[in-house]
Design a protein around this motif. Structure first.
Motif, PDB file in Angstrom:
ATOM      1  N   MET A 109       5.552 -14.673  21.604  1.00  0.00           N
ATOM      2  CA  MET A 109       3.964 -14.797  22.555  1.00  0.00           C
ATOM      3  C   MET A 109       4.012 -12.255  21.627  1.00  0.00           C
ATOM      4  O   MET A 109       3.064 -12.765  21.019  1.00  0.00           O
ATOM      5  N   SER A 110       4.634 -11.661  21.748  1.00  0.00           N
ATOM      6  CA  SER A 110       4.939 -10.518  21.826  1.00  0.00           C
ATOM      7  C   SER A 110       4.905 -10.681  20.447  1.00  0.00           C
ATOM      8  O   SER A 110       4.105  -9.669  19.474  1.00  0.00           O
ATOM      9  N   ARG A 111       5.601 -10.881  19.230  1.00  0.00           N
ATOM     10  CA  ARG A 111       5.282 -10.706  18.145  1.00  0.00           C
ATOM     11  C   ARG A 111       4.265 -11.211  17.307  1.00  0.00           C
ATOM     12  O   ARG A 111       3.554 -11.262  16.598  1.00  0.00           O
ATOM     13  N   TYR A 112       3.152 -12.529  17.953  1.00  0.00           N
ATOM     14  CA  TYR A 112       2.366 -13.151  17.708  1.00  0.00           C
ATOM     15  C   TYR A 112       1.599 -12.566  18.081  1.00  0.00           C
ATOM     16  O   TYR A 112       0.237 -12.221  17.188  1.00  0.00           O
ATOM     17  N   THR A 113       1.006 -11.275  18.587  1.00  0.00           N
ATOM     18  CA  THR A 113       0.417 -11.128  19.477  1.00  0.00           C
ATOM     19  C   THR A 113       0.312  -9.671  18.327  1.00  0.00           C
ATOM     20  O   THR A 113      -0.967  -9.267  17.845  1.00  0.00           O
ATOM     21  N   LEU A 114       1.263  -9.190  18.285  1.00  0.00           N
ATOM     22  CA  LEU A 114       1.186  -7.930  17.117  1.00  0.00           C
ATOM     23  C   LEU A 114       1.048  -7.923  16.040  1.00  0.00           C
ATOM     24  O   LEU A 114       0.367  -7.529  15.268  1.00  0.00           O
ATOM     25  N   VAL A 115       0.990  -9.020  15.105  1.00  0.00           N
ATOM     26  CA  VAL A 115       0.513  -9.827  14.156  1.00  0.00           C
ATOM     27  C   VAL A 115      -0.237  -9.640  13.897  1.00  0.00           C
ATOM     28  O   VAL A 115      -1.775  -9.170  13.192  1.00  0.00           O
ATOM     29  N   ALA A 116      -1.132 -10.538  15.116  1.00  0.00           N
ATOM     30  CA  ALA A 116      -2.637 -10.685  14.750  1.00  0.00           C
ATOM     31  C   ALA A 116      -3.291  -9.823  14.948  1.00  0.00           C
ATOM     32  O   ALA A 116      -4.408  -9.172  14.561  1.00  0.00           O
ATOM     33  N   GLY A 117      -2.718  -8.401  15.775  1.00  0.00           N
ATOM     34  CA  GLY A 117      -2.779  -7.400  16.020  1.00  0.00           C
ATOM     35  C   GLY A 117      -3.323  -6.111  15.140  1.00  0.00           C
ATOM     36  O   GLY A 117      -4.396  -6.044  14.246  1.00  0.00           O
ATOM     37  N   LEU A 118      -2.663  -6.299  14.375  1.00  0.00           N
ATOM     38  CA  LEU A 118      -1.891  -5.197  12.665  1.00  0.00           C
ATOM     39  C   LEU A 118      -2.884  -5.711  12.255  1.00  0.00           C
ATOM     40  O   LEU A 118      -3.827  -4.748  11.484  1.00  0.00           O
ATOM     41  N   ALA A 119      -2.970  -7.245  11.907  1.00  0.00           N
ATOM     42  CA  ALA A 119      -3.706  -7.288  10.831  1.00  0.00           C
ATOM     43  C   ALA A 119      -5.034  -7.278  10.618  1.00  0.00           C
ATOM     44  O   ALA A 119      -6.153  -6.895   9.957  1.00  0.00           O
ATOM     45  N   TYR A 120      -6.144  -7.559  12.246  1.00  0.00           N
ATOM     46  CA  TYR A 120      -7.227  -7.722  12.387  1.00  0.00           C
ATOM     47  C   TYR A 120      -7.678  -5.437  12.818  1.00  0.00           C
ATOM     48  O   TYR A 120      -8.244  -5.507  11.720  1.00  0.00           O
ATOM     49  N   LYS A 121      -7.059  -4.871  13.226  1.00  0.00           N
ATOM     50  CA  LYS A 121      -6.999  -3.606  13.295  1.00  0.00           C
ATOM     51  C   LYS A 121      -7.352  -2.894  11.596  1.00  0.00           C
ATOM     52  O   LYS A 121      -7.738  -2.357  11.605  1.00  0.00           O
ATOM     53  N   VAL A 122      -6.146  -3.481  10.153  1.00  0.00           N
ATOM     54  CA  VAL A 122      -6.365  -2.754   8.990  1.00  0.00           C
ATOM     55  C   VAL A 122      -7.001  -2.965   8.538  1.00  0.00           C
ATOM     56  O   VAL A 122      -8.067  -2.738   8.022  1.00  0.00           O
ATOM     57  N   LEU A 123      -7.870  -3.977   8.753  1.00  0.00           N
ATOM     58  CA  LEU A 123      -8.586  -4.846   7.809  1.00  0.00           C
ATOM     59  C   LEU A 123     -10.203  -4.222   8.911  1.00  0.00           C
ATOM     60  O   LEU A 123     -11.046  -2.883   8.400  1.00  0.00           O
ATOM     61  N   GLY A 124     -10.401  -3.685  10.492  1.00  0.00           N
ATOM     62  CA  GLY A 124     -11.155  -2.909  10.700  1.00  0.00           C
ATOM     63  C   GLY A 124     -11.056  -1.660  10.396  1.00  0.00           C
ATOM     64  O   GLY A 124     -12.654  -0.957  10.497  1.00  0.00           O
ATOM     65  N   THR A 125      -9.898  -1.060  10.377  1.00  0.00           N
ATOM     66  CA  THR A 125     -10.190   0.402   9.448  1.00  0.00           C
ATOM     67  C   THR A 125     -10.675   0.366   8.291  1.00  0.00           C
ATOM     68  O   THR A 125     -11.699   1.140   7.634  1.00  0.00           O
ATOM     69  N   THR A 126     -10.526  -0.663   7.496  1.00  0.00           N
ATOM     70  CA  THR A 126     -10.840  -0.806   5.874  1.00  0.00           C
ATOM     71  C   THR A 126     -12.434  -0.651   5.875  1.00  0.00           C
ATOM     72  O   THR A 126     -13.191   0.198   4.941  1.00  0.00           O
TER      73      THR A 126
END
Length: 734
Positions: free
Chosen positions: A673-690
């Protein structure tokens, strides 16, 4: 009677000299000094008084009903080319009331603060219901109506689907119509949606929780016919989806027309604070929903009925429906005063001439079309309005950045309590309360602080986007906390064998030598915690033969458990009803960084909204917010809960089994559960920053000196009117 508006059409006034506001409002029969050196063909020879000073006793509507400039007969007949257009406001009723019923006592609320109060109550109720109660009771609804996580994700997404369907229509026509009426009817629809959401409780039979005391002990009557176990209650998800659909339709005007109605009726430098207060109420609503909803879940769903299981038991279903009844009734009541407000507040037009445009400048100059006061009043202008927004790259990338943030917010708000419930081995009510404690200071404080920072530092559009970028980077760094997770509590037959060894190939095996003679059913899930610190699927699976009650906490205590305490004498083991308490040492660190992620995510929300309002033309603000919400919901709000629900389902260790039919998930694997949350969070935060970086680089502000009377606004020292040091009459604070 004439009011000022921006225009490039005929009958306007073109000023060849800087405006001089040194003249006060003229008295009756008196002429005023001219604005400056102007010929008769260039403009009016009377001053711009803003209607603030007058003879006689003032009334709330005097300041906006008096003309800003009274032209002579000759001037009325003279055509002019560009500048400020004066539109007649005769016959416009600015009193607060319903039809002809406008009592004087109601006019005390006919101010920007009065509007803010009622809109805050409406946004609080919307947040408490949609983002609070629904997310809090999602586990209970899954259990009560045999739903899977992706089905509950569809229920959550129905809100955004409805909003997407209505946003274009509401924001385009409502933006040029009577905004308070659209808002009032919307809040009323929200109330009806809440009442409909609670309806399944009253149309289904009583919830029968088969307690462990009845069928759970070893050797007890374990028969559970499939005809009784199977259920068709999952069909009620369509009722929940319809209730959420009404929630979405009703809330559509609230966050588009409500924001622009506030923005149009206050000073520009106060606008971020007003909007921040409005959104803070919307954030505190979910927090209250988590806390109040958590308390309701401690009440058994069949009120007044005696039950021998505790809230900690996974078969427990709390009174999930109470909150929806209260919120529905409150929404119906609050819609009444909102419906009584006028199309614009008394005195609001004084701010029109005090605005400086920050709209993104298109290379072909087509953005100037939106300054026409007749633009956007017919369906024919709809394609052109959409095209103007699509040609604005700053607006587009702000929308995309908002969509990435919305995905995380929607996903975590829906399944955040479930995440805490699994990680820390909490009950549904405890997890909801914990999540509420996180959202109140982090979400509410971050929302208000974002608006305060924009106002405090007098940020222009470019600076606001940079602030959003900074907040997104901080939350991106904090999201790495999901590398950390709390280990699952050991559970016999699920995470380990009954003798403590690892499960072969990771396959479940709930039957061991110690309970082989008990004839335990997998349909009867009622976890107990043994004195050896290991959880068991049920008292029967723990091999318990006798039950009593703990007088200290009222929990069931099971005795003579053959599977518990291998080091003790055979049959001397004990177990207590409910999950084992987690002693995870990483709990404070995980909660602390979750707080930081929520804080900085919400800290950028009001600045991003303010930047959206400022990078488009005045007349497109409502429509721009509508288009932005469509993008945000289509790319973020709708797929967010569904994607998170599907990922969480993948981390399930133990599914409910109803005669071969798969139901809801009982146990999740915390590491997955933590691993999936981390992957989703990183992907969307990197996109948001861009997206924020690109929006900042592509933003093209208007020239440093705008023409007087140009669209959009400020009184914070950046206006051309103030650069020429005018002497405006004293203005009341909003």
């Amino acid at each position: 009677m004439a009011m000022p508006q921006n225009s490039t059409r005929e009958n306007g006034f073109c000023f060849t000299q800087p405006l001089d506001f040194s003249c006060a409002s003229p008295r009756a029969g008196e002429a005023c000094r001219p604005f400056g050196a102007m010929s008769a063909s260039d403009g009016c020879s009377t001053p711009l008084s803003n209607g603030i000073t007058s003879s006689g006793a003032p009334s709330p509507s005097d300041s906006c009903a008096r003309p800003l400039c009274t032209p002579t007969r000759a001037e009325e007949e003279t055509p002019f080319e560009e500048g400020i257009k004066y539109v007649s406001a005769e016959g416009e009723d600015l009193a607060c009331g319903w039809g002809g019923f406008t009592p004087g006592c109601l006019q005390l609320c006919n101010t920007s603060k009065g509007v803010l109060f009622f809109l805050c109550v409406a946004s609080f109720l919307q947040g408490m219901t949609v983002n609070g109660f629904i997310n809090t009771v999602i586990t209970s609804i899954e259990r009560r109506f045999d739903l899977r996580s992706y089905q509950s994700g569809l229920i959550a997404s129905s809100y955004d689907i409805a909003a997407c369907v209505c946003l274009t229509f509401v924001s385009y026509f409502g933006g040029n119509g009577h905004k308070p009426r659209w808002l009032g009817w919307g809040v009323l629809l929200m109330g009806l949606g809440s009442l409909l959401f609670a309806l399944p409780h009253f149309t289904t039979g009583q919830y029968e929780a088969r307690s462990a005391a009845q069928v759970g002990v070893c050797g007890g009557n374990q028969s559970l016919p499939c005809s009784q176990a199977a259920s068709s209650l999952s069909g009620y998800r369509f009722v929940f989806m319809l209730g959420q659909f009404l929630h979405g339709v009703g809330a559509t005007p609230l966050y588009t027309l409500g924001v622009t109605y506030l923005d149009e009726n206050v000073k520009t430098n106060y606008s971020p604070v007003y909007i921040a207060v409005f959104y803070t109420a919307a954030i505190l609503g979910p927090a209250a929903g988590y806390l109040v909803g958590g308390m309701f879940l401690n009440i058994y769903t069949e009120i007044g009925r005696e039950i021998d299981i505790a809230p900690e038991n996974t078969l427990w279903v709390g009174a999930w429906w109470i909150g929806f009844l209260g919120a529905g009734a409150a929404s119906l009541l609050i819609s009444i005063p909102i419906l009584g407000y006028p199309q614009r507040l008394p005195g609001s037009q004084r701010y029109i001439v005090m605005r400086v445009s920050e709209a993104h400048q298109l290379k072909d100059g087509s953005h100037q079309k939106a300054s026409d006061p007749d633009f956007g009043k017919t369906v024919k202008d709809l394609p052109r309005s959409v095209l103007l927004l699509l040609k604005n790259p700053t607006f587009i990338f702000l929308c995309l950045a908002g969509a990435t943030e919305a995905t995380l917010i929607a996903g975590m708000s829906t399944f955040g309590p479930k995440f805490l419930e699994s990680q820390f081995s909490l009950s549904a009510s405890e997890a909801a309360t914990f999540f509420g404690y996180l959202v109140v200071p982090a979400g509410g404080g971050g929302t208000f602080l974002g608006g305060f920072l924009v106002n405090k530092f007098k940020l222009r559009c470019s600076g606001i986007i940079k602030l959003c970028l900074l907040c997104t980077v901080f939350s991106l760094l904090a999201i790495f906390v999901f590398f950390i997770h709390c280990p699952n509590m050991p559970m016999a037959g699920v995470t380990q064998m009954y003798d403590g060894s690892a499960l072969p190939g990771g396959h479940l095996n709930l039957t061991g030598a110690c309970n082989a003679q008990c004839g335990c059913l997998q349909e009867t899930y009622s976890p107990v915690c043994g004195t050896d610190g290991i959880m068991y699927y049920s008292p029967c699976h723990a091999g318990c033969k006798r039950v009593s009650e703990n007088l200290r906490n009222g929990k069931k205590v099971y005795h003579e458990c053959s599977c518990v305490g291998k080091t003790l004498l055979p049959g001397s083991g004990k177990a207590e009803a409910g999950k084992c308490t987690s002693s995870c040492v990483k709990k404070p660190l995980l909660l602390c960084f979750m707080f930081v992620v929520i804080l900085f995510t919400f800290l950028s929300s009001i600045p991003a909204l303010t930047a959206t309002l400022r990078c488009v033309s005045d007349r497109q603000r409502s429509f721009a917010l509508g288009i932005q919400w469509i993008v945000v919901r289509t790319l973020g709000g709708i797929p967010g809960p569904i994607a998170f629900g599907s990922m969480i389902d993948k981390s399930c260790l133990l599914w409910q089994d109803q005669c071969g039919e798969q139901g809801s998930c009982y146990i999740y694997q915390n590491s997955a559960m933590s691993r999936y949350t981390l992957v989703a969070g990183l992907a969307y935060k990197v996109l948001g920053t861009t997206f924020f970086i690109v929006a900042c680089l592509l933003y093209k502000p208007p020239p440093a000196e705008s023409a007087p009377g140009s669209s959009d606004a400020s009184e914070n020292g950046t206006s051309d009117l103030q650069e020429h040091k005018p002497s405006l009459p004293a203005e009341e604070d909003i």
